[in-house]
Design an enzyme around this catalytic site. Structure first.
Site, PDB file in Angstrom:
ATOM      1  N   ASP A 285       0.827  -1.201   0.000  1.00  0.00           N
ATOM      2  CA  ASP A 285       0.000   0.000   0.000  1.00  0.00           C
ATOM      3  C   ASP A 285       0.865   1.257   0.000  1.00  0.00           C
ATOM      4  O   ASP A 285       1.439   1.619   1.027  1.00  0.00           O
ATOM      5  CB  ASP A 285      -0.929  -0.002   1.211  1.00  0.00           C
ATOM      6  CG  ASP A 285      -2.000   1.070   1.129  1.00  0.00           C
ATOM      7  OD1 ASP A 285      -1.990   1.830   0.137  1.00  0.00           O
ATOM      8  OD2 ASP A 285      -2.837   1.149   2.031  1.00  0.00           O
TER       9      ASP A 285
ATOM     10  N   ASP B   2      -0.446   5.364  -7.250  1.00  0.00           N
ATOM     11  CA  ASP B   2      -0.907   4.512  -6.158  1.00  0.00           C
ATOM     12  C   ASP B   2      -1.057   3.075  -6.631  1.00  0.00           C
ATOM     13  O   ASP B   2      -1.742   2.813  -7.622  1.00  0.00           O
ATOM     14  CB  ASP B   2      -2.236   5.036  -5.618  1.00  0.00           C
ATOM     15  CG  ASP B   2      -2.742   4.237  -4.431  1.00  0.00           C
ATOM     16  OD1 ASP B   2      -1.922   3.898  -3.553  1.00  0.00           O
ATOM     17  OD2 ASP B   2      -3.944   3.943  -4.381  1.00  0.00           O
TER      18      ASP B   2
END
Length: 522
Positions: free
Chosen positions: A204, A402
């Site tokens: 993440d 991301d």
């Protein structure tokens, strides 16, 4: 009048002929002067605006292999993940997280797509895609909410978990992070403790706190690996309340001199437990001692499958910050593939990378902003106002890269311009209805392959990244419906998602403030 008599009208006729010739000559000269003037003006304009008068080159195209994409979509439904290779206990190098020695050492661990380690319960590809998009929307909401909280000066300690009922169908979703991050499509395999025990952890880049489920469990969700037992590790150590690590937590509490952590999420999910230091092992590359992470005894929400989360963000508690990595990189395999790649630390940028500026916000240190300037479709730039994607001083705007978000989100104006440019060059393809968040879809059931306009990300100074066709036109069912894999957002934050990153090694040069994109370097 006799034939020998002169005609009285002859002088008049001769006069008219002469007059007509003079008028014709004057008109011809006037037309010639007007033409010369037009040519002269055109010449001057061509000097001032040379590209306006040049013939536009034909649009550039790429090939989308429809049959291969559909075959892969069918394969992931029947794929049964194999057991992982045994973890080697031989670790040639060992560092402490408080030491600077690890910053020059290369660590590498395998990286897997979710489908390669956990068999899907979906029986048709469309339902699988829709569940992915639901998780993805939850993650995007979480990132934008986190940004809004920071921009508006709201501290997370002011937020409390909201009781919620976890529905049975939610048990198929992976670990969440942030305010219901929900996506978690990519996992890595790391060792925790001494002796090291292997765990699948979600990658993440949108969060910082590392955490893992721990025994004894007051409340734990289902995970693939056995739950971590702190009593079986010789390097497990609680963090004191007056430590730097504890003070770096956004929400913490002190009990018996020991630091407790809490990470709450907007959908009612949360993880609560002891904040500790442990040894984290990176396969055969080595290990880092004293890494601060959460040992969660009470964990609830959309966290199923992974044992925990590896935070790769830019904050002080992320794994990248704690091991003092000068860089890290990953290559995301196609999410419908059973293949794997790697997550590397301190490896630098590969040669021939497309390099863009790595920008940081003064408001939130977690996100990795990139200097995106625009797009090209078919080799032609999409028209957007200058500085459209700039990050302002208040923390609004900007574009982040991301790995947890699937579909690239763009501010509505930018999305509309990109979509319209693509649609204008695909009028020969049969269209079909919208699917979920995709408003531009095509029926390619009768095609084995198609030529589609290229799509490129532009980063200024003439640098651009050409995306493979399968990274922006993706199947949403097994019958041949393909959709344009971008979506609009009302937020000022734009996000480059992992569908657009697939098959490209993305390198974050933290020391040099650069982001590198290296196609086919997996």
């Amino acid at each position: 009048m006799s034939a020998n008599e002169p005609d009285a009208d002859v002088p008049f006729l001769l006069y008219n002929q002469t007059l007509n010739k003079q008028n014709y000559k004057r008109k011809t000269m006037a037309s010639s002067s007007k033409l010369s003037f037009i040519l002269y003006v055109s010449f001057l304009l061509s000097l001032l605006f040379p590209f306006s008068f040049a013939r536009s080159p034909p649009p550039t195209t790429a090939t989308l292999d429809v049959s291969v994409s559909l075959k892969q979509a069918q394969h992931i439904l029947s794929f049964d993940p194999q057991s992982s290779e045994p973890f080697s206990e031989t670790r040639p190098v060992s560092f402490n997280s408080s030491s600077s020695s690890s910053s020059g050492y290369i660590f590498s661990v395998p990286l897997h797509s979710r489908g390669s380690i956990r068999k899907t319960h979906h029986t048709d590809y469309k339902s699988l895609v829709l569940s992915r998009l639901d998780r993805d929307s939850a993650r995007v909401d979480s990132l934008t909410t986190e940004l809004e909280l920071v921009v508006n000066g709201v501290h997370k300690s002011e937020l409390k978990p909201v009781p919620t009922e976890i529905k049975p169908e939610a048990l198929s979703t992976p670990v969440t992070s942030g305010t219901s991050l929900g996506s978690g499509e990519y996992f890595t395999r790391v060792g925790i403790g001494s002796p090291a025990k292997l765990f699948y952890m979600v990658l993440d880049t949108g969060s910082d706190i590392n955490w893992i489920q721990c025994e004894p469990c007051s409340e734990c969700y289902q995970q693939t690996d056995p739950i971590f037992n702190p009593s079986a590790s010789s390097t497990y150590s609680p963090v004191s309340c007056d430590s730097r690590q504890c003070s770096s937590l956004q929400v913490s509490e002190c009990r018996g001199g020991k630091c407790l952590y809490q990470v709450s999420y907007g959908d009612g999910s949360y993880t609560v437990g002891d904040f500790v230091t442990e040894t984290v092992s990176f396969g055969n590359s080595g290990n880092i001692k004293g890494v601060a992470l959460g040992c969660g005894h009470t964990n609830e929400g959309l966290f199923v499958a992974a044992a925990g989360l590896l935070g790769l963000g830019g904050g002080p508690l992320s794994i990248t910050s704690q091991i003092k990595a000068t860089s890290f990189s990953y290559c995301l395999v196609d999410r419908d593939s059973a293949g794997s790649s790697s997550l590397d630390f301190n490896a630098g940028l590969p040669a021939n990378s497309v390099v863009a500026p790595l920008l940081r916000s003064r408001k939130v240190d977690t996100f990795y902003y990139v200097g995106l300037t625009g797009f090209s479709v078919g080799g032609h730039p999409v028209q957007l106002p200058p500085g459209f994607f700039d990050l302002d001083q208040s923390g609004n705007g900007g574009v982040i890269v991301d790995c947890g978000t699937a579909i690239t989100r763009l501010q509505t104006q930018a999305y509309n311009a990109l979509r319209d440019a693509f649609v204008s060059l695909t009028r020969d393809l049969p269209t079909t209805g919208a699917v979920a968040l995709f408003d531009t879809c095509y029926d390619l059931s009768s095609r084995s392959s198609v030529r589609v306009p290229t799509v490129a990300l532009n980063f200024g100074e003439g640098k651009s990244l050409d995306l493979p066709a399968q990274n922006y036109l993706i199947p949403v069912d097994s019958s041949g419906t393909f959709c344009f894999a971008f979506a609009p957002t009302s937020s000022s934050l734009s996000i480059i998602g992992n569908v657009q990153q697939q098959g490209t090694r993305v390198s974050y040069d933290l020391a040099g403030n650069r982001v590198g994109f290296s196609p086919r370097k997996c």
